[in-house]
Write a protein that holds these residues in place. Structure first.
Motif, PDB file in Angstrom:
ATOM      1  N   ASP A 174       0.835  -1.198   0.000  1.00 11.66           N
ATOM      2  CA  ASP A 174       0.000   0.000   0.000  1.00 11.66           C
ATOM      3  C   ASP A 174       0.874   1.254   0.000  1.00 11.66           C
ATOM      4  OD1 ASP A 174      -2.290   1.545   0.115  1.00 11.66           O
ATOM      5  OD2 ASP A 174      -3.030   0.673   1.992  1.00 11.66           O
ATOM      6  N   PHE A 175       0.253   2.396  -0.220  1.00 14.08           N
ATOM      7  CA  PHE A 175       0.914   3.701  -0.277  1.00 14.08           C
ATOM      8  C   PHE A 175       0.446   4.568   0.888  1.00 14.08           C
ATOM      9  CE2 PHE A 175      -2.810   3.468  -3.017  1.00 14.08           C
ATOM     10  CZ  PHE A 175      -3.629   4.431  -2.460  1.00 14.08           C
ATOM     11  N   GLU A 176       1.308   5.499   1.322  1.00 13.87           N
ATOM     12  CA  GLU A 176       0.939   6.476   2.349  1.00 13.87           C
ATOM     13  C   GLU A 176       1.780   7.737   2.155  1.00 13.87           C
ATOM     14  OE1 GLU A 176       1.067   5.161   6.383  1.00 13.87           O
ATOM     15  OE2 GLU A 176      -0.216   3.405   6.048  1.00 13.87           O
ATOM     16  N   GLY A 177       1.230   8.736   1.490  1.00 12.43           N
ATOM     17  CA  GLY A 177       1.946   9.995   1.331  1.00 12.43           C
ATOM     18  C   GLY A 177       2.074  10.712   2.665  1.00 12.43           C
ATOM     19  N   GLU A 178       3.276  11.256   2.950  1.00 11.24           N
ATOM     20  CA  GLU A 178       3.505  11.855   4.269  1.00 11.24           C
ATOM     21  C   GLU A 178       4.446  13.051   4.200  1.00 11.24           C
ATOM     22  OE1 GLU A 178       4.284   9.315   7.533  1.00 11.24           O
ATOM     23  OE2 GLU A 178       2.981   7.698   6.797  1.00 11.24           O
ATOM     24  N   LEU A 179       4.244  13.976   5.135  1.00 14.62           N
ATOM     25  CA  LEU A 179       5.216  15.022   5.419  1.00 14.62           C
ATOM     26  C   LEU A 179       6.328  14.423   6.264  1.00 14.62           C
ATOM     27  CD1 LEU A 179       6.021  18.121   5.624  1.00 14.62           C
ATOM     28  CD2 LEU A 179       4.806  18.065   7.820  1.00 14.62           C
ATOM     29  N   VAL A 180       7.578  14.622   5.828  1.00 13.84           N
ATOM     30  CA  VAL A 180       8.740  14.141   6.588  1.00 13.84           C
ATOM     31  C   VAL A 180       9.494  15.348   7.138  1.00 13.84           C
ATOM     32  CG1 VAL A 180      10.883  12.830   6.515  1.00 13.84           C
ATOM     33  CG2 VAL A 180       8.906  12.072   5.166  1.00 13.84           C
ATOM     34  N   VAL A 181       9.803  15.288   8.430  1.00 14.64           N
ATOM     35  CA  VAL A 181      10.567  16.337   9.105  1.00 14.64           C
ATOM     36  C   VAL A 181      12.012  15.867   9.244  1.00 14.64           C
ATOM     37  CG1 VAL A 181      10.868  17.562  11.292  1.00 14.64           C
ATOM     38  CG2 VAL A 181       8.580  17.260  10.319  1.00 14.64           C
ATOM     39  N   VAL A 182      12.951  16.734   8.882  1.00 19.45           N
ATOM     40  CA  VAL A 182      14.376  16.429   8.992  1.00 19.45           C
ATOM     41  C   VAL A 182      14.939  17.176  10.198  1.00 19.45           C
ATOM     42  CG1 VAL A 182      16.614  16.490   7.832  1.00 19.45           C
ATOM     43  CG2 VAL A 182      14.510  16.212   6.485  1.00 19.45           C
ATOM     44  N   ILE A 183      15.463  16.415  11.146  1.00 17.57           N
ATOM     45  CA  ILE A 183      16.050  17.014  12.348  1.00 17.57           C
ATOM     46  C   ILE A 183      17.404  17.636  11.991  1.00 17.57           C
ATOM     47  CG2 ILE A 183      16.901  16.585  14.686  1.00 17.57           C
ATOM     48  CD1 ILE A 183      13.855  16.356  14.388  1.00 17.57           C
TER      49      ILE A 183
ATOM     50  N   CYS B 288       8.940  15.538   1.054  1.00 20.54           N
ATOM     51  CA  CYS B 288       7.908  14.545   0.773  1.00 20.54           C
ATOM     52  C   CYS B 288       8.425  13.149   1.104  1.00 20.54           C
ATOM     53  CB  CYS B 288       7.497  14.587  -0.696  1.00 20.54           C
ATOM     54  SG  CYS B 288       6.674  16.101  -1.214  1.00 20.54           S
ATOM     55  N   GLY B 289       7.528  12.326   1.623  1.00 21.12           N
ATOM     56  CA  GLY B 289       7.851  10.929   1.879  1.00 21.12           C
ATOM     57  C   GLY B 289       6.664  10.042   1.552  1.00 21.12           C
ATOM     58  N   ASN B 290       6.915   8.751   1.493  1.00 23.27           N
ATOM     59  CA  ASN B 290       5.874   7.777   1.192  1.00 23.27           C
ATOM     60  C   ASN B 290       6.128   6.554   2.070  1.00 23.27           C
ATOM     61  OD1 ASN B 290       3.912   6.152   0.002  1.00 23.27           O
ATOM     62  ND2 ASN B 290       4.479   6.703  -2.090  1.00 23.27           N
ATOM     63  N   ASP B 291       5.233   6.320   3.008  1.00 22.77           N
ATOM     64  CA  ASP B 291       5.363   5.197   3.943  1.00 22.77           C
ATOM     65  C   ASP B 291       4.738   3.958   3.306  1.00 22.77           C
ATOM     66  OD1 ASP B 291       5.416   3.422   6.063  1.00 22.77           O
ATOM     67  OD2 ASP B 291       3.837   4.446   7.199  1.00 22.77           O
ATOM     68  N   ILE B 292       5.491   3.321   2.422  1.00 24.73           N
ATOM     69  CA  ILE B 292       5.004   2.101   1.768  1.00 24.73           C
ATOM     70  C   ILE B 292       4.826   1.008   2.829  1.00 24.73           C
ATOM     71  CG2 ILE B 292       5.456   0.410  -0.034  1.00 24.73           C
ATOM     72  CD1 ILE B 292       5.054   3.222  -1.102  1.00 24.73           C
TER      73      ILE B 292
END
Length: 275
Positions: free
Chosen positions: A115-124, A145-149
């Motif tokens: 499955d797919f999951e588009g996500e906001l990714v924060v970089v520390i 941008c990230g995608n939590d497959i």
């Protein structure tokens, strides 16, 4: 600024992206650049993307941690048949799950429900432990941008609920193409986010809909572990995932996904079968 990594002549090269081109950042890595700050920024002469032979790399290739948040949008929790959580649901991925812009998501031979999951990714960008909410954003370098497959048949269909294994297959964390530095973000809790599959919009929401805001997540996570420059936080996905649809929509060879977030460069991933 938009910071990325390109592979040029076999070498990982940190770059500052500009319209139609880039400048090489004279530093060993993105993590080194984050530690040194913009004040010491040394750039090469401008180069054209069209005239340069390169391939995209994830903007962070060596994160100490990839921390992920589950069920952080109320409608996604409900479509998944779960209660809205009282505290963040936390899991992680391995660094080998990273995949670049225009990279492949490889379907495992042992899963039929990817499955797919588009996500906001924060970089520390700054080390911290026991960080207050008021100071949390001081520890953020930028967003992308990230995608939590997710292999749902492993995440939910195995004894104990194998969240880690279902989320951590190689290539299951597309990231990029670039990091938008925090100074370019007006309001991190007011960003449009969407994912399309083969040109059809599947997810469309806003970070306004997050249950737990970014500052809360950073403060919460820092109570458990030291956050370090280059660590990545996948902040959760909105409703519209494939597993919740009737009938379910799972990824197949030849599919193309595009994640869009306000201000960020679009992240494109292609789906292939394991060889």
């Amino acid at each position: 600024m938009k910071i990325a990594q390109l592979e040029i002549n076999g070498q990982a090269t940190p770059v500052l992206l500009q319209p139609g081109g880039f400048q090489r950042i004279r530093t060993a890595s993105i993590s080194d650049f984050m530690s040194g700050g913009e004040a010491g920024l040394e750039l090469s002469k401008p180069e054209s993307l069209d005239d340069t032979e390169f391939r995209w790399l994830p903007p962070i290739t060596d994160p100490g941690k990839i921390i992920c948040i589950g069920r952080n949008y109320a409608e996604h929790a409900r479509e998944s048949g779960s209660d809205v959580p009282d505290i963040p649901v936390v899991f992680n991925k391995f660094a080998t799950a990273l995949s670049p812009h225009l990279g492949d998501v490889v379907l495992p031979t042992i899963s039929d429900e990817v499955d797919f999951e588009g996500e906001l990714v924060v970089v520390i960008g700054r080390e911290g432990r026991n960080i207050s909410r008021e100071q949390a954003m001081d520890h953020v370098f930028g967003i992308c941008c990230g995608n939590d497959i997710s292999a749902r048949d492993w995440q939910k269909g195995r004894p104990g609920g194998q969240w880690l294994l279902g989320k951590a297959f190689d290539t299951f964390a597309p990231l990029g193409p670039s990091i938008l530095t925090l100074d370019e973000v007006d309001d991190i809790q007011d960003l449009e986010i969407s994912l399309s599959l083969n040109g059809e919009t599947m997810q469309s929401s806003s970070t306004r809909q997050m249950i737990f805001s970014v500052d809360f997540l950073i403060s919460h996570l820092s109570k458990f572990c030291t956050l370090l420059p280059g660590d990545l936080v996948f902040t959760g996905t909105p409703e519209g995932v494939g597993a919740a649809r009737q009938p379910p929509v799972f990824l197949r060879e030849g599919d193309e996904m595009v994640v869009k977030i306000s201000g960020c460069d679009d992240l494109v991933s292609r789906v292939v079968s394991a060889q």
